[in-house]
Design a protein around this motif. Structure first.
Motif, short mmCIF file in Angstrom:
data_model
loop_
_atom_site.label_atom_id
_atom_site.label_comp_id
_atom_site.label_asym_id
_atom_site.label_seq_id
_atom_site.Cartn_x
_atom_site.Cartn_y
_atom_site.Cartn_z
N ALA A 258 0.83 -1.21 0.00
CA ALA A 258 0.00 0.00 0.00
C ALA A 258 0.86 1.25 0.00
CB ALA A 258 -0.91 0.00 1.22
N GLU A 259 0.28 2.33 -0.44
CA GLU A 259 0.95 3.63 -0.37
C GLU A 259 0.91 4.15 1.06
OE1 GLU A 259 2.68 5.23 -2.66
OE2 GLU A 259 2.30 3.67 -4.15
N LEU A 260 1.88 4.95 1.43
CA LEU A 260 1.91 5.56 2.75
C LEU A 260 0.74 6.51 2.95
CD1 LEU A 260 5.66 6.59 3.20
CD2 LEU A 260 4.42 4.93 4.57
N PRO A 261 0.20 6.60 4.17
CA PRO A 261 -0.77 7.67 4.45
C PRO A 261 -0.13 9.03 4.18
CG PRO A 261 -0.74 6.05 6.22
CD PRO A 261 0.41 5.72 5.32
N GLY A 289 17.31 1.90 -6.52
CA GLY A 289 16.05 1.19 -6.35
C GLY A 289 14.97 1.68 -7.29
N GLU A 290 13.71 1.60 -6.82
CA GLU A 290 12.59 2.01 -7.65
C GLU A 290 12.67 3.51 -7.98
OE1 GLU A 290 8.61 -0.08 -6.49
OE2 GLU A 290 9.74 0.27 -4.65
N LYS A 291 12.58 3.80 -9.26
CA LYS A 291 12.59 5.21 -9.67
C LYS A 291 11.32 5.89 -9.19
CE LYS A 291 15.55 4.60 -13.73
NZ LYS A 291 15.68 4.72 -15.20
N GLY A 292 11.48 7.15 -8.76
CA GLY A 292 10.34 7.90 -8.26
C GLY A 292 10.08 7.70 -6.78
N ARG A 293 10.91 6.89 -6.12
CA ARG A 293 10.77 6.66 -4.67
C ARG A 293 11.98 7.23 -3.95
NH1 ARG A 293 5.49 5.01 -3.55
NH2 ARG A 293 4.83 3.61 -5.23
N LEU A 296 14.39 7.07 1.74
CA LEU A 296 13.71 6.62 2.96
C LEU A 296 12.55 5.68 2.63
CD1 LEU A 296 13.54 9.64 5.44
CD2 LEU A 296 14.94 7.58 5.57
N GLU A 297 11.78 6.01 1.60
CA GLU A 297 10.71 5.10 1.19
C GLU A 297 11.28 3.74 0.81
OE1 GLU A 297 7.05 6.68 -1.18
OE2 GLU A 297 8.78 7.88 -1.81
N GLN A 298 12.37 3.74 0.07
CA GLN A 298 12.93 2.49 -0.41
C GLN A 298 13.36 1.57 0.73
OE1 GLN A 298 15.92 2.87 -3.52
NE2 GLN A 298 14.87 4.64 -4.40
N VAL A 398 8.79 11.11 15.82
CA VAL A 398 8.83 10.66 14.44
C VAL A 398 8.41 9.19 14.37
CG1 VAL A 398 10.30 10.33 12.41
CG2 VAL A 398 10.71 12.27 13.95
N LEU A 399 7.51 8.88 13.46
CA LEU A 399 7.11 7.51 13.20
C LEU A 399 7.95 6.99 12.05
CD1 LEU A 399 3.22 7.73 13.49
CD2 LEU A 399 4.92 7.33 15.28
N VAL A 400 8.84 6.05 12.33
CA VAL A 400 9.79 5.61 11.33
C VAL A 400 9.55 4.15 10.97
CG1 VAL A 400 11.52 7.23 12.18
CG2 VAL A 400 11.54 4.88 13.03
N GLY A 401 10.14 3.74 9.86
CA GLY A 401 10.14 2.34 9.47
C GLY A 401 11.51 1.77 9.71
N SER A 402 11.62 0.46 9.57
CA SER A 402 12.90 -0.22 9.69
C SER A 402 13.11 -1.07 8.45
CB SER A 402 12.95 -1.09 10.94
OG SER A 402 14.12 -1.89 10.94
N GLY A 403 14.26 -0.92 7.84
CA GLY A 403 14.56 -1.72 6.67
C GLY A 403 14.79 -3.17 7.01
N GLY A 404 15.14 -3.45 8.26
CA GLY A 404 15.42 -4.81 8.68
C GLY A 404 14.21 -5.49 9.28
#
Length: 460
Positions: A258-261, A289-293, A296-298, A398-404
């Motif tokens: 899904a796309e981010l809020p 990675g993905e173009k247009g991202r 941090l999104e990646q 900050v609400l962050v993601g984790s790549g791992g």
């Protein structure tokens, strides 16, 4: 609450004593992966048991097939208060290479640094300093009015060597470990003054593929041309996993992504993150990675497919003109959202098999598959904890993601049915798993104060 103001004041006035207790724990070389430290792992568990009993918890060391767990319980002032399960681990990584440490890794010291004082020792940040922020916060609250939430504590001794005893322990003690939310203190702040909650963890699928052709290695002069070359076949297969825009080509791969809020995407965009420096620090300059991202999104919210190893034929010094009988590659997929690991495995294997010539065959070896995990952005506990951290640090959390991936989070969800708030006070610069590991004194102090605020917020 007046009682919590007293607890905060107690933390401030007793900081030296809290640091001294942390130093006592850091002196114990609880290296879980090395059997020569088995007795030290038990000693660390017993030290924690004694400390928790000393501040009013019902605590005990629980044996497992490996290193012991420590389980402790304490009741809140109000019977109808929410119940939290706090998790940390007392085991640490080996110290090698020892010659790169400036001093004994198990002789903790407080050093002056440009940003402030630092606690230096193995385990200072990962995870003894982190878990002790919670213990010391509970000490202060129990000494000044009591706990606002019912608290269960689970300290593990095998996190750094795979947590092999944890699944069975959770299953066997499911009822005792029930709570409303799990709190995990094994993550980072955004920076030294900005708190963060990790809300997203990517899942992981790891496949090894072996392409086999002839019955033996062949002379390339005698057989080159008519004989199938597994390296060439495998290279073509791997190259086809991405298109020119960096998208993964497996059918159905993006199902469940899904796309981010909009508000989270805006928050990430506003973060002071230097993508050029992030890549420049490792000698790169162009995002791949993905173009247009964004970068941090990646790494936080997009799925990936990466080749982690490839081998075939002669790899020694000099030349050997050989057509190998087999070639193999290790391929990992990081998953997000509700991507189904089983479907990803099936799609990958079907894709590979469809491209293998008729007189060759593919073998697949699985090295694990786990889904992504995400705390709902509308979670009541997330909103409460975010407000508690903001009240301490004076900045938006900050609400962050984790790549791992953090396996314990998935195990809490699968075995106990618990969502987890991942609130940590470490920094990227803490050198965890490396020589001269450190933990900022400001992180330790602020972490203790933060848990008082967070538990108060969770209690409503």
């Amino acid at each position: 609450m007046a009682s919590n103001e007293a607890a905060l004041a107690s933390i401030d006035s007793n900081l030296d004593a809290s640091v001294a207790r942390l130093f006592d724990l850091l002196c114990i070389p609880s290296v879980s992966t090395d059997s020569q430290f088995k007795g030290d792992c038990l000693r660390a568990a017993q030290w924690l048991e004694a400390e928790l009993k000393g501040i009013g918890f019902d605590a005990s060391v629980r044996p497992t097939a490996g290193h012991p767990m420590v389980v402790a319980h304490a009741k809140a002032v109000r019977e109808d208060a929410p119940h939290v399960l706090f998790y940390g681990h007392y085991d640490v990584q080996p110290v090698d290479p020892l010659n790169l440490w400036e001093t004994d890794p198990f002789a903790p010291r407080l050093v002056d640094a440009p940003g402030g004082k630092q606690i230096v020792a193995r385990g200072a940040s990962d995870d003894k300093g982190q878990l002790m922020t919670f213990v010391e916060a509970c000490r202060a609250m129990l000494g000044h009015g009591g706990l606002p939430c019912h608290v269960t504590i689970l300290f593990e001794g095998e996190e750094e060597c795979g947590s092999s005893s944890l699944p069975a322990f959770l299953k066997a003690n499911k009822q005792e470990l029930q709570a409303d939310i799990a709190l995990v203190c094994d993550t980072n702040m955004w920076d030294t003054k900005t708190p963060a909650i990790t809300t997203m963890l990517r899942g992981l699928v790891f496949q090894e593929v072996v392409i086999r052709a002839a019955s033996r290695d062949l002379h390339s002069g005698m057989f080159g041309g008519p004989a199938a070359n597994p390296i060439r076949i495998l290279s073509r297969i791997l190259a086809g996993l991405h298109d020119d825009n960096g998208h993964v080509t497996l059918p159905g791969f993006y199902d469940g992504v899904a796309e981010l809020p909009a508000d989270i995407a805006a928050q990430w965009k506003a973060l002071p993150f230097d993508a050029a420096k992030f890549l420049g620090d490792v000698g790169l300059s162009v995002p791949a990675g993905e173009k247009g991202r964004s970068v941090l999104e990646q790494i936080w919210s997009r799925p990936t497919c990466e080749m982690n190893g490839i081998i075939g034929g002669y790899t020694g010094e000099g030349a050997k003109t050989v057509l190998p009988a087999e070639a193999r590659a290790k391929v990992s997929f990081r998953l997000v959202g509700t991507q189904d690991p089983g479907k990803i495995v099936a799609s990958f294997q079907k894709y590979v098999s469809s491209l293998v010539p008729a007189d060759c065959h593919a073998e697949f070896i699985s090295h694990g598959a786990s889904p992504a995990l995400q705390l709902p952005f509308t979670s009541k506990q997330l909103t409460q904890a975010r407000a508690g951290l903001q009240s301490e640090w004076g900045r938006d959390t900050v609400l962050v993601g984790s790549g791992g991936s953090i396996p314990i989070i998935g195990q809490f969800k699968n075995e106990l049915g618990l969502d987890s708030l991942m609130v940590g006070f470490a920094l990227e610069s803490d050198k965890i798993h490396s020589p001269n590991e450190k933990y900022e004194l400001s992180s330790f102090h602020g972490g203790m104060r933060s848990w008082v605020r967070v538990l108060d917020a969770l209690a409503g």
